[in-house]
Write a protein that holds these residues in place. Structure first.
Motif, PDB file in Angstrom:
ATOM      1  N   PHE A  11      25.961  -9.591 -73.701  1.00  0.00           N
ATOM      2  CA  PHE A  11      26.985  -8.765 -73.065  1.00  0.00           C
ATOM      3  C   PHE A  11      26.819  -8.654 -71.563  1.00  0.00           C
ATOM      4  O   PHE A  11      27.796  -8.620 -70.825  1.00  0.00           O
ATOM      5  N   ARG A  12      25.579  -8.558 -71.096  1.00  0.00           N
ATOM      6  CA  ARG A  12      25.372  -8.279 -69.679  1.00  0.00           C
ATOM      7  C   ARG A  12      25.944  -9.369 -68.781  1.00  0.00           C
ATOM      8  O   ARG A  12      26.523  -9.085 -67.736  1.00  0.00           O
ATOM      9  N   GLY A  13      25.781 -10.635 -69.162  1.00  0.00           N
ATOM     10  CA  GLY A  13      26.316 -11.720 -68.345  1.00  0.00           C
ATOM     11  C   GLY A  13      27.819 -11.612 -68.175  1.00  0.00           C
ATOM     12  O   GLY A  13      28.345 -11.724 -67.070  1.00  0.00           O
ATOM     13  N   LEU A  14      28.518 -11.368 -69.262  1.00  0.00           N
ATOM     14  CA  LEU A  14      29.967 -11.210 -69.202  1.00  0.00           C
ATOM     15  C   LEU A  14      30.350 -10.004 -68.356  1.00  0.00           C
ATOM     16  O   LEU A  14      31.228 -10.087 -67.499  1.00  0.00           O
ATOM     17  N   LEU A  15      29.679  -8.902 -68.582  1.00  0.00           N
ATOM     18  CA  LEU A  15      30.027  -7.686 -67.856  1.00  0.00           C
ATOM     19  C   LEU A  15      29.722  -7.809 -66.365  1.00  0.00           C
ATOM     20  O   LEU A  15      30.516  -7.363 -65.530  1.00  0.00           O
ATOM     21  N   ASN A  16      28.597  -8.415 -66.028  1.00  0.00           N
ATOM     22  CA  ASN A  16      28.286  -8.620 -64.614  1.00  0.00           C
ATOM     23  C   ASN A  16      29.328  -9.512 -63.968  1.00  0.00           C
ATOM     24  O   ASN A  16      29.771  -9.266 -62.845  1.00  0.00           O
ATOM     25  N   TYR A  17      29.738 -10.562 -64.664  1.00  0.00           N
ATOM     26  CA  TYR A  17      30.783 -11.446 -64.141  1.00  0.00           C
ATOM     27  C   TYR A  17      32.068 -10.652 -63.911  1.00  0.00           C
ATOM     28  O   TYR A  17      32.677 -10.729 -62.851  1.00  0.00           O
ATOM     29  N   LEU A  18      32.464  -9.898 -64.904  1.00  0.00           N
ATOM     30  CA  LEU A  18      33.712  -9.149 -64.816  1.00  0.00           C
ATOM     31  C   LEU A  18      33.706  -8.148 -63.674  1.00  0.00           C
ATOM     32  O   LEU A  18      34.670  -8.027 -62.938  1.00  0.00           O
ATOM     33  N   PHE A  19      32.592  -7.450 -63.500  1.00  0.00           N
ATOM     34  CA  PHE A  19      32.534  -6.408 -62.483  1.00  0.00           C
ATOM     35  C   PHE A  19      32.214  -6.955 -61.089  1.00  0.00           C
ATOM     36  O   PHE A  19      32.487  -6.294 -60.098  1.00  0.00           O
ATOM     37  N   ASP A  20      31.623  -8.160 -61.001  1.00  0.00           N
ATOM     38  CA  ASP A  20      31.234  -8.703 -59.699  1.00  0.00           C
ATOM     39  C   ASP A  20      32.201  -9.739 -59.140  1.00  0.00           C
ATOM     40  O   ASP A  20      32.218  -9.980 -57.938  1.00  0.00           O
TER      41      ASP A  20
END
Length: 84
Positions: A11-20
């Motif tokens: 999840f973290r990779g996707l979420l970091n991509y989405l938020f960054d």
């Protein structure tokens, strides 16, 4: 409309991509978290409900051709349109 679909394990990779990523925006959803850390914690909790699931992340990226724009109201309507 240009779409890209990805299944993943974390999840973290996707979420970091989405938020960054500049210009990226979350459209729709039913989660309470408001940042990558909070959302990842929610996802981990839900994953624990069914540990047999291997690919827990489904990410659909949508974009429009260069020079074309959609307002937020239209972007928000897309997930409902795609699921009906």
């Amino acid at each position: 409309m240009i779409g890209k679909q990805v299944k993943g394990r974390g999840f973290r990779g996707l979420l970091n991509y989405l938020f960054d990523k500049e210009g990226a925006q979350l459209i729709g959803g039913n989660m309470v978290g408001e940042n990558p850390r909070e959302l990842a914690a929610e996802f981990r909790f839900l994953k624990a409900l069914n540990p047999r699931v291997e690919r827990v992340v489904y990410h659909a990226s949508l974009s429009v051709p260069a020079g074309e724009k959609l307002d937020n109201e239209k972007w928000i309507a897309i997930p409902a349109f795609l699921t009906n």
